[in-house]
Motif scaffolding. Structure first.
Motif, PDB file in Angstrom:
ATOM      1  N   GLY A  59      -8.381   1.431  -5.341  1.00  0.00           N
ATOM      2  CA  GLY A  59      -8.792   1.542  -3.947  1.00  0.00           C
ATOM      3  C   GLY A  59     -10.182   2.113  -3.819  1.00  0.00           C
ATOM      4  O   GLY A  59     -11.032   1.840  -4.651  1.00  0.00           O
ATOM      5  N   PRO A  60     -10.445   2.867  -2.824  1.00  0.00           N
ATOM      6  CA  PRO A  60      -9.531   3.504  -1.875  1.00  0.00           C
ATOM      7  C   PRO A  60      -9.124   2.605  -0.711  1.00  0.00           C
ATOM      8  O   PRO A  60      -8.258   2.957   0.074  1.00  0.00           O
ATOM      9  CB  PRO A  60     -10.333   4.686  -1.363  1.00  0.00           C
ATOM     10  N   VAL A  61      -9.746   1.424  -0.609  1.00  0.00           N
ATOM     11  CA  VAL A  61      -9.442   0.521   0.496  1.00  0.00           C
ATOM     12  C   VAL A  61      -8.782  -0.731  -0.073  1.00  0.00           C
ATOM     13  O   VAL A  61      -9.232  -1.266  -1.087  1.00  0.00           O
ATOM     14  CB  VAL A  61     -10.722   0.138   1.285  1.00  0.00           C
ATOM     15  N   TYR A  62      -7.733  -1.179   0.593  1.00  0.00           N
ATOM     16  CA  TYR A  62      -6.980  -2.348   0.150  1.00  0.00           C
ATOM     17  C   TYR A  62      -6.947  -3.390   1.263  1.00  0.00           C
ATOM     18  O   TYR A  62      -6.972  -3.045   2.438  1.00  0.00           O
ATOM     19  CB  TYR A  62      -5.551  -1.954  -0.231  1.00  0.00           C
ATOM     20  N   TYR A  63      -6.851  -4.658   0.855  1.00  0.00           N
ATOM     21  CA  TYR A  63      -6.869  -5.775   1.797  1.00  0.00           C
ATOM     22  C   TYR A  63      -5.761  -6.748   1.434  1.00  0.00           C
ATOM     23  O   TYR A  63      -5.516  -7.002   0.254  1.00  0.00           O
ATOM     24  CB  TYR A  63      -8.226  -6.485   1.713  1.00  0.00           C
TER      25      TYR A  63
END
Length: 107
Positions: A59-63
């Motif tokens: 991550g810290p961001v997921y899609y």
């Protein structure tokens, strides 16, 4: 001793909120890139690499592309105590935790 415990709890809470806020800010930048991609190509990307964002398991961001029109972007909570924050494109809002799936609708 109780004062020290309270101090560490407050410090940990502030750090967790600060890190989550930083990740939400990064996620909002990614959401803007996804929406710009949608405006230009009239579809949403299959993955973040299509908009120039390197995807990692850490991550810290997921899609996740849900279908041809909708997607989710989420950030994990910084601790096991907190819940994930998830942005759903169908409502264009951040929600706490993942939505419940109504299995009766899928039959």
């Amino acid at each position: 001793m109780k004062v020290y415990k309270l101090f560490f709890i407050l410090l940990f809470s502030m750090l967790t909120i600060s890190c989550t806020s930083k990740n939400i800010k990064k996620a909002n930048q990614i959401i803007n890139k996804i929406e710009n991609y949608r405006k230009l190509k009239h579809v949403i990307p299959n993955n973040l690499n299509a908009i120039g964002v390197k995807e990692t398991e850490e991550g810290p961001v997921y899609y996740k592309k849900v279908d041809s029109l909708n997607y989710m972007v989420w950030v994990q909570a910084e601790s096991s105590i907190g819940e994930s924050k998830i942005y759903y494109s169908d409502t264009q809002k951040w929600e706490n935790g993942f939505r419940e799936v109504d299995k009766s609708k899928s039959k």
